[in-house]
Design an enzyme around this catalytic site. Structure first.
Site, PDB file in Angstrom:
ATOM      1  N   ASP A  51      11.058 -33.221  38.210  1.00  0.00           N
ATOM      2  CA  ASP A  51       9.857 -33.259  39.038  1.00  0.00           C
ATOM      3  C   ASP A  51       9.111 -34.580  38.879  1.00  0.00           C
ATOM      4  OD1 ASP A  51      10.272 -30.792  40.169  1.00  0.00           O
ATOM      5  OD2 ASP A  51       8.916 -29.717  38.836  1.00  0.00           O
ATOM      6  N   ALA A 164       1.283 -26.765  37.370  1.00  0.00           N
ATOM      7  CA  ALA A 164       1.582 -27.784  36.371  1.00  0.00           C
ATOM      8  C   ALA A 164       0.436 -27.899  35.351  1.00  0.00           C
ATOM      9  CB  ALA A 164       1.854 -29.115  37.075  1.00  0.00           C
ATOM     10  N   ALA A 187     -12.170 -28.539  28.284  1.00  0.00           N
ATOM     11  CA  ALA A 187     -13.055 -28.422  27.115  1.00  0.00           C
ATOM     12  C   ALA A 187     -14.515 -28.711  27.455  1.00  0.00           C
ATOM     13  CB  ALA A 187     -12.581 -29.357  26.002  1.00  0.00           C
TER      14      ALA A 187
END
Length: 266
Positions: A51, A164, A187
């Site tokens: 990919d 992904a 985060a």
């Protein structure tokens, strides 16, 4: 594909890739395709690799709107963008000669940095702190100030890119038939001063997203365009919209997006 005869191969510069490339070129010529060395005159562009190679092939050839892209895997298995495998020549021949191929149109994201430079992404755009410190961005949806984000960064993915990097941070896998963008946090810091949604959210293809970077010394973020890094200093804002440019890919009729997701993750 009968009216498309000029084929360009994109591959890594390794000895194994060169050997596979020679085999594919011979196969193409045997079935009366014209192998060209200039992608600008091709109407079929084939990547050899995984990919990552497919994403690079699309990027390096300029997201061509007037040709088809196809992926050939050399890793032992098929992947999201690679419907063919280099060791299974018979399936390639059968697909080309027995009308087992379909065309899929995948959306892309247009990224504009500081109203000056524009790029396209097939998988995702990511923006992360360039130093070991959180950074702050104001998130605007259309003309609405939606939230003030503080954390490591954000990922904005297409539907195909949703499986992904986006999935690895808890984002949803989205059907490519839905024209949209998905925004996922990296985060985030949630406190009395900074508050974010705390989950991924999906924007219609008609929406515009703006990320305004607070100029506090951490205004040199690391930006990723699919699998390629982009370095621009003193970034003030980044605008993202679903582009009217699409990537037309070749796929087998019995290998849908959800069949690929099942094969990869389940």
């Amino acid at each position: 594909m009968t009216e498309r005869r000029n084929i360009y191969f994109y591959a890594r510069k390794t000895e194994q890739a060169k050997e596979h490339l020679r085999m594919l070129e011979e196969l193409a010529e045997r079935y009366h395709f014209n192998v060209v060395q200039d992608y600008k005159i091709a109407n079929i562009i084939v990547s050899l690799g995984g990919d990552g190679a497919f994403l690079q092939a699309v990027r390096k050839t300029g997201f061509r709107q007037d040709c088809l892209y196809a992926g050939v895997s050399d890793s032992g298995k098929k992947s999201l963008y690679c419907d063919f495998h280099v060791d299974d020549v018979s399936s390639m021949i059968e697909a080309m000669t027995q009308d087992q191929i379909e065309i899929r149109k995948y959306p892309t994201i247009k990224v504009t940095v500081d109203d000056e430079t524009s790029f396209h992404c097939l998988n995702e755009f990511s923006i992360r702190s360039g130093i070991i410190k959180t950074f702050v961005m104001d998130v605007h949806i259309d003309d609405l100030h939606f939230e003030t984000f503080r954390g490591d960064g954000m990922i904005i993915s297409t539907p195909t890119g949703s499986s992904a990097y986006n999935k690895s941070v808890g984002g949803a896998v989205v059907d490519p038939m839905l024209p949209c963008m998905q925004v996922s946090e990296l985060a985030s810091v949630n406190s009395n001063r900074f508050r974010t949604l705390g989950s991924s959210f999906i924007l219609s293809g008609q929406r515009k997203l703006r990320l305004s970077v607070t100029q506090d010394g951490n205004d040199y973020p690391v930006m990723g365009l699919d699998n390629e890094a982009l370095g621009i200093s003193h970034v003030h804002h980044v605008d993202l919209v679903l582009s009217d440019q699409i990537v037309k890919t070749v796929k087998l009729k019995d290998n849908s997006f959800w069949e690929k997701v099942k094969r990869t993750f389940l």
